[in-house]
Design an enzyme around this catalytic site. Structure first.
Site, PDB file in Angstrom:
ATOM      1  N   HIS A 100       0.891  -1.165   0.000  1.00 41.79           N
ATOM      2  CA  HIS A 100       0.000   0.000   0.000  1.00 41.79           C
ATOM      3  C   HIS A 100       0.928   1.213   0.000  1.00 41.79           C
ATOM      4  CE1 HIS A 100      -2.486  -2.899   2.366  1.00 41.79           C
ATOM      5  NE2 HIS A 100      -3.518  -2.320   1.803  1.00 41.79           N
ATOM      6  N   ASP A 103       2.121   2.007   3.445  1.00 42.50           N
ATOM      7  CA  ASP A 103       3.034   1.082   4.150  1.00 42.50           C
ATOM      8  C   ASP A 103       4.463   1.490   3.873  1.00 42.50           C
ATOM      9  OD1 ASP A 103       0.756  -0.584   4.284  1.00 42.50           O
ATOM     10  OD2 ASP A 103       1.438  -1.760   2.565  1.00 42.50           O
TER      11      ASP A 103
END
Ligand code: XLS
Ligand code: NI
Ligand code: NI
Length: 436
Positions: A100, A103
């Protein structure tokens, strides 16, 4: 300095090996049904659980020991963590990873700052990809963690939040493309509802369809050719997630005319939360030619939430690989370990044990599924079960030559219909056990 100095390259040593840091079944170059295991399985490591998971739960703080992480949300820490991630993936010998946006890089105070952070970390990801040959299976935008997304991203009641989500996805698509991502995922984070009393479901779904069309338009503009994937999940965090299962997702894609660019990313734990087996979800998507990729994990059938455990059940991996082989493989998707080590497995070495076990379980599932297919006994038994469709009235029905009236006439003209055959479920189960 190496983050995992005690671990070298994890290699295949075969089923007799007692080395916990070796593969017993995953032999990347071994050929099964004409492809190497590496090509069949296309393993991918997730950034979120493996490099951002802290082990916290609603009852307590994080437990994970991650010596390389300085605990700050700085870009420098994120860049250092990226290098550690590649050391880990390289040692495992997995060919892909997935992330993501939030992240890999810290969210900034503004969208512009978040974009800059993302770019700074993406530079390191690119360098590391080039250094190691590890590739990006897919990217995705996190449209659920930040409180602004409390009502959803693309299905929010707040048009400004929809716009923010659009800006975030545009950037994530750009970076995914820049990093050679082979797919792009939308998991419907908070795209769903808690109560229909306050929800205009039609408007929310229309907006979701609109959002996806914007993504396709932008992909065309920048030349991103990867597959878009939506990931069915029935609940959590919302009470009702719109992408509830494969059938609901496929209906949505058809209703909003998206099937030429979108497929499904099927996750085991989501399938079981929906009250289906993984095999069912895969077969359903596969038969509609909309099976794109899988998130490999498992739930705990005694628990009603997404526990995201590593898959070690050979029946499960056999069933998955059986269906994947049936539909000609998973490429350009992959077997993406959307799984996390337990809170109590807090040492860095546990990350290795977890992935080695998952990869071995899939390699074994692949070999078993291939053996079942090579033998053909099960396939023959299924064929025999449907044998009435290959002749006489069955063949005529499937050729479109009948109506209710003509079939009624056919039955009225017979003294008795053909008797049923036994389903032989127990025999089928016994046969599968012979290969496990
Ligand atoms: C959550 C999902 C998520 C997606 C990526 O349940 O599985 O991890 O795979 O957004
Ligand atoms: Ni997932
Ligand atoms: Ni999940």
């Amino acid at each position: 300095m190496a983050a995992f100095p005690e671990v070298g390259k994890v290699v295949y040593e075969g089923p007799q090996s007692k080395n916990p840091l070796a593969y017993k079944w995953y032999n990347p170059d071994e050929v099964v049904e004409g492809l190497t295991m590496k090509e069949h399985l296309r393993f991918s490591i997730v950034y979120w659980h493996t490099f951002r998971g802290t082990g916290s739960d609603p009852f307590g703080a994080g437990t994970m020991i991650r010596p390389w992480d300085d605990g700050t949300e700085s870009v420098a820490n994120a860049q250092n963590r990226a290098r550690v991630a590649f050391e880990f993936i390289e040692k495992l010998g997995a060919p892909y990873y997935a992330f993501h946006d939030r992240d890999v890089a810290p969210e900034g105070a503004t969208l512009a700052e978040s974009h800059r952070n993302f770019e700074e970390v993406a530079k390191v990801l690119k360098e590391e990809q080039e250094r190691t040959g590890i590739k990006l299976l897919w990217g995705t935008a996190n449209l659920f963690s930040n409180p602004r997304y409390m009502h959803g991203g693309a299905t929010t009641c707040n048009a400004d939040v929809f716009a923010y989500a659009a800006g975030q996805v545009r950037k994530c698509l750009e970076v995914t493309h820049e990093l050679g991502g082979e797919n792009y995922v939308f998991w419907g984070g908070r795209e769903g509802y808690q109560t229909l009393y306050n929800t205009d479901m039609k408007r929310e779904l229309d907006n979701l369809g609109r959002f996806f069309h914007m993504a396709v338009e932008y992909a065309d503009k920048i030349g991103f050719k990867g597959t878009f994937l939506i990931e069915p999940k029935p609940k959590e965090p919302t009470k009702h997630q719109y992408d509830s299962d494969a059938a609901a997702c496929i209906n949505f894609l058809r209703a909003y005319d998206l099937t030429d660019r979108f497929k499904l990313n099927i996750e085991t734990n989501h399938a079981t939360l929906a009250g289906h087996s993984m095999m069912h979800e895969l077969d359903y998507a596969g038969m509609q030619r909309l099976l794109g990729s899988i998130d490999a994990n498992t739930g705990d059938l005694l628990l009603g939430w997404d526990t995201d455990q590593f898959p070690t059940d050979i029946y499960l991996t056999t069933q998955i690989m059986w269906v994947l082989l049936k539909y000609g493989g998973i490429a350009p998707g992959g077997v993406n370990f959307d799984a996390k080590v337990r809170r109590e497995s807090f040492e860095p070495i546990d990350l290795f044990y977890a992935h080695i076990g998952g990869m071995d379980a899939f390699a074994r599932g692949l070999k078993i599924a291939a053996a079942i297919r090579a033998d053909g006994v099960l396939a023959d038994m299924v064929k025999d079960r449907y044998e009435s469709w290959t002749r006489g009235v069955g063949q005529e029905i499937e050729a479109g030559q009948h109506s209710l009236e003509s079939l009624e006439k056919y039955v009225l003209g017979k003294s008795e219909i053909e008797p049923n055959k036994s389903g032989r479920q127990e025999l089928f189960e016994n046969l599968v056990n012979q290969y496990i």
